[in-house]
Design an enzyme around this catalytic site. Structure first.
Site, PDB file in Angstrom:
ATOM      1  CB  SER A 262      -1.039   0.085   1.103  1.00 49.05           C
ATOM      2  OG  SER A 262      -1.502   1.341   1.524  1.00 49.05           O
ATOM      3  CE1 TYR A 275      -4.492  -1.899   5.432  1.00 46.62           C
ATOM      4  CE2 TYR A 275      -3.695   0.065   4.659  1.00 46.62           C
ATOM      5  CZ  TYR A 275      -3.942  -1.116   4.253  1.00 46.62           C
ATOM      6  OH  TYR A 275      -4.007  -1.632   3.047  1.00 46.62           O
TER       7      TYR A 275
END
Length: 424
Positions: A262, A275
């Site tokens: 990501s 995250y």
């Protein structure tokens, strides 16, 4: 455009340019002339949509709106120059632009044919295992790999869920397995099942795609210990468990490990501190693992899928996570955060309400192209990044090159556009 037609178009285009130069030389200076010519190369597609050139009173040449077939308006170039020498240079520049664009088209066509040739060769007996296929990205990648003609082992947390049932309907090449990446016994049971099916069908495991992930959006203090452990266990430790379990099979086949990362690994956003930390850990782990395993013939690759969160189901449980965070707050936290927390979660509910249906494949050809390259390229790169929107790419570029922390943080706030904290 077929390769043969593209080559013929390139040759015909060069001949057109030579004819224009010869005509220019033959035209006396001071004689105004205006000609419009439309040429065609071998086939039905126009070679030049418009070739407009003019010998001016001063003996100059204007060559404009030269558009090679299939290139569109982006190929349009205008050149104006005085004298025969300038005219020849302009025409050569036109030719270089057109040939360059045609070369790019040929390169893309060659890459596509190369991937297809791999699928029809040794890759026809290589299987791919993809984790987290219940919904969203994993579901979409499983369908894509199946459409490519590969054998697919799609692991789902809910073995009898809607996503698993839909995947089972595809064909015998789509094998659906129940697997919880946070449970070692579940991972090893799935591995044993995969090994048996590989032997039964005379296959080898060509690739492992670590896709399973969860994302909890909320400030760090709000997140419960369970939610923090949940993200760490799925995104980071779950990836470790699955990879470790399947390493022996990947060594045998000299396969590859593809892990979905990501942009939060590079520029963590507010509300995604946990995250982002798990994804940054994944990238650091992938870098070390790549150097460890390359001597055994295993490629380790990371793929950044771009801005797809609002089109996937990764935020589908945000409402449940918000309720858990709200319930875990003590009275002091409720008094301090109360109204801000509610505005924050209401904003996120609106953001993720427009996500794709859980059983709809993502419609993103750029994402699939990056995935196919990572999966099928004979000499894969260590990292692939699917193109995102202009706004998304611009902001992430600015994050990386911000001159100061204050500028960086201001840009991040402009990008995320979360509700503002009101000082009490």
């Amino acid at each position: 455009m077929p390769a043969g037609d593209a080559i013929n178009a390139s040759r015909a285009f060069s001949r057109e340019m030579e004819a224009v130069i010869a005509h220019t030389r033959a035209t006396p200076r001071g004689t105004p002339a205006l000609e419009t010519k439309r040429g065609q190369y071998a086939g039905e597609t126009p070679q030049l949509r418009t070739l407009l050139w003019r010998r001016s009173r001063e003996g100059g040449l204007v060559c404009s709106a030269i558009v090679p077939p299939g290139m569109g308006a982006s190929a349009t170039r205008a050149f104006s120059c005085a004298g025969d020498v300038g005219g020849r240079r302009a025409l050569l520049a036109c030719s270089a632009v057109a040939l360059g664009l045609l070369g790019h088209r040929l390169a893309c066509a060659w890459a596509t044919r190369r991937r297809l040739s791999l699928l029809s060769g040794a890759y026809s007996k290589r299987a791919v295992l993809i984790t987290g296929c219940d919904t969203g990205l994993g579901f979409s990648l499983a369908l894509r790999a199946h459409d490519l003609g590969l054998w697919v082992f799609a692991t789902c947390l809910r073995g009898e869920g809607a996503g698993a049932r839909r995947l089972r309907e595809m064909s015998p090449r789509m094998q659906v397995l129940q697997m919880d990446v946070t449970d070692g016994q579940s991972v090893f049971a799935a591995r044993d099942s995969v090994v048996r099916q590989l032997k039964r069908n005379n296959l080898e495991l060509g690739a492992l795609v670590n896709n399973a992930a969860v994302m909890v959006f909320g400030e760090f203090e709000w997140q419960t210990e369970r939610l923090i452990k949940f993200q760490t266990d799925v995104n980071l430790l779950g990836t470790f468990r699955v990879t470790k379990a399947f390493c022996p099979e990947l060594r045998k086949s000299k396969g590859r490990i593809i892990t979905v990362s990501s942009h939060c690994a590079q520029a963590t956003l507010p509300g995604l501190a946990v995250y982002g930390a798990t994804k940054a850990g994944i990238e650091a782990w992938s870098d070390g693992l790549r150097m460890e395993l390359q001597k055994y013939g295993i490629n380790v690759i990371t793929v950044l899928p771009g801005s797809f969160s609002q089109r996937s189901n990764i935020g589908g449980q945000q409402g449940e996570f918000a309720a858990e965070m709200r319930a875990a707050m003590n009275q002091e936290q409720k008094d301090f955060y109360g109204e801000y927390f509610e505005r924050y979660q209401k904003y996120l509910a609106a953001v993720f309400s427009g996500r794709a249906s859980t059983l709809e494949a993502l419609q993103d050809p750029h994402l699939y192209r990056a995935f196919e390259e990572a999966l099928l390229s004979q000499n894969p790169r260590a990292k692939y990044e699917a193109p995102a929107t202009f706004r998304y790419n611009l902001y992430h570029f600015l994050f990386k090159w911000s001159p100061t922390t204050k500028v960086h943080d201001w840009l991040v706030e402009k990008f995320v556009q979360l509700p503002k904290w009101k000082v009490k």
